[in-house]
Design a protein around this motif. Structure first.
Motif, PDB file in Angstrom:
ATOM      1  N   UNK A  25       0.827  -1.217   0.000  1.00 17.79           N
ATOM      2  CA  UNK A  25       0.000   0.000   0.000  1.00 17.79           C
ATOM      3  C   UNK A  25       0.855   1.258   0.000  1.00 17.79           C
ATOM      4  N   UNK A  26       2.094   1.162   0.469  1.00 23.30           N
ATOM      5  CA  UNK A  26       2.945   2.356   0.492  1.00 23.30           C
ATOM      6  C   UNK A  26       3.371   2.784  -0.904  1.00 23.30           C
ATOM      7  N   UNK A 104      11.377   4.287  -2.044  1.00 21.72           N
ATOM      8  CA  UNK A 104      10.337   3.326  -1.651  1.00 21.72           C
ATOM      9  C   UNK A 104      10.658   2.742  -0.278  1.00 21.72           C
ATOM     10  N   UNK A 105      11.913   2.418  -0.056  1.00 27.95           N
ATOM     11  CA  UNK A 105      12.296   1.882   1.255  1.00 27.95           C
ATOM     12  C   UNK A 105      12.030   2.894   2.359  1.00 27.95           C
ATOM     13  N   UNK A 106      12.355   4.148   2.105  1.00 26.46           N
ATOM     14  CA  UNK A 106      12.094   5.192   3.112  1.00 26.46           C
ATOM     15  C   UNK A 106      10.599   5.282   3.402  1.00 26.46           C
ATOM     16  N   UNK A 107       9.789   5.221   2.358  1.00 23.10           N
ATOM     17  CA  UNK A 107       8.336   5.298   2.547  1.00 23.10           C
ATOM     18  C   UNK A 107       7.826   4.091   3.327  1.00 23.10           C
ATOM     19  N   UNK A 110       8.928   4.432   6.987  1.00 30.33           N
ATOM     20  CA  UNK A 110       8.115   5.459   7.655  1.00 30.33           C
ATOM     21  C   UNK A 110       6.733   4.909   7.989  1.00 30.33           C
ATOM     22  N   UNK A 111       6.147   4.199   7.046  1.00 31.26           N
ATOM     23  CA  UNK A 111       4.818   3.618   7.272  1.00 31.26           C
ATOM     24  C   UNK A 111       4.872   2.578   8.389  1.00 31.26           C
ATOM     25  N   UNK A 116       4.315   0.574  14.078  1.00 30.22           N
ATOM     26  CA  UNK A 116       5.001   0.038  15.258  1.00 30.22           C
ATOM     27  C   UNK A 116       4.840   0.952  16.465  1.00 30.22           C
ATOM     28  N   UNK A 117       4.751   2.244  16.238  1.00 26.34           N
ATOM     29  CA  UNK A 117       4.538   3.180  17.344  1.00 26.34           C
ATOM     30  C   UNK A 117       3.217   2.927  18.051  1.00 26.34           C
TER      31      UNK A 117
END
Length: 140
Positions: A25-26, A104-107, A110-111, A116-117
């Motif tokens: 989805x990211x 893409x990896x950064x996105x 981040x997602x 996880x938070x």
């Protein structure tokens, strides 16, 4: 029940499917598909033979050729030759392909970070403890 490998396999399969969909989805709506990003990731360490890529991604060579053609048209990969055998065609990331893969990896990170938070500290610790086992499964 926890010791039943078949039941555990079913549960792992279901959970992994949901996680893969979460990650996909990211990149939804991007011009490059999740599968194509997977191919870009396979090229990160350096040039690869088309046959190796097809085998790694569990597809037939013609299917991989279609994916590589699309990635090449988008300027994300370039074809080359194997120095040991000029008859063999290889594929490698372009600078644009490497940049797109990093984005893409950064996105995705981040997602996942946001997801996880929302977990408790104990849940994150449990997940962290399970990572070596999941990594072992991924190498088999």
């Amino acid at each position: 029940m926890r010791d039943d490998p078949t039941r555990l396999a079913e549960q792992v399969s279901t959970v992994l499917r949901h996680l893969v969909l979460l990650l996909r989805r990211t990149v939804a709506g991007q011009p490059v598909t999740s599968q194509q990003y997977g191919v870009l990731g396979s090229l990160e360490a350096g040039p690869r033979r088309m046959t190796e890529l097809a085998e790694e991604h569990a597809v037939q060579l013609p299917t991989m050729t279609v994916q590589i053609n699309r990635l090449e048209d988008a300027g994300l990969v370039a074809r080359g030759s194997d120095p040991a055998d000029a008859r063999v065609r290889t594929v490698e990331l372009t600078g644009e392909g490497r940049d797109r893969l990093r984005a893409v990896r950064r996105a995705r990170v981040a997602h996942l970070t946001r997801e996880l938070e929302a977990l408790t500290e104990d849940e994150r610790a449990t997940l962290a403890a399970a990572l070596p086992v999941l990594a072992k499964l991924g190498r088999s």
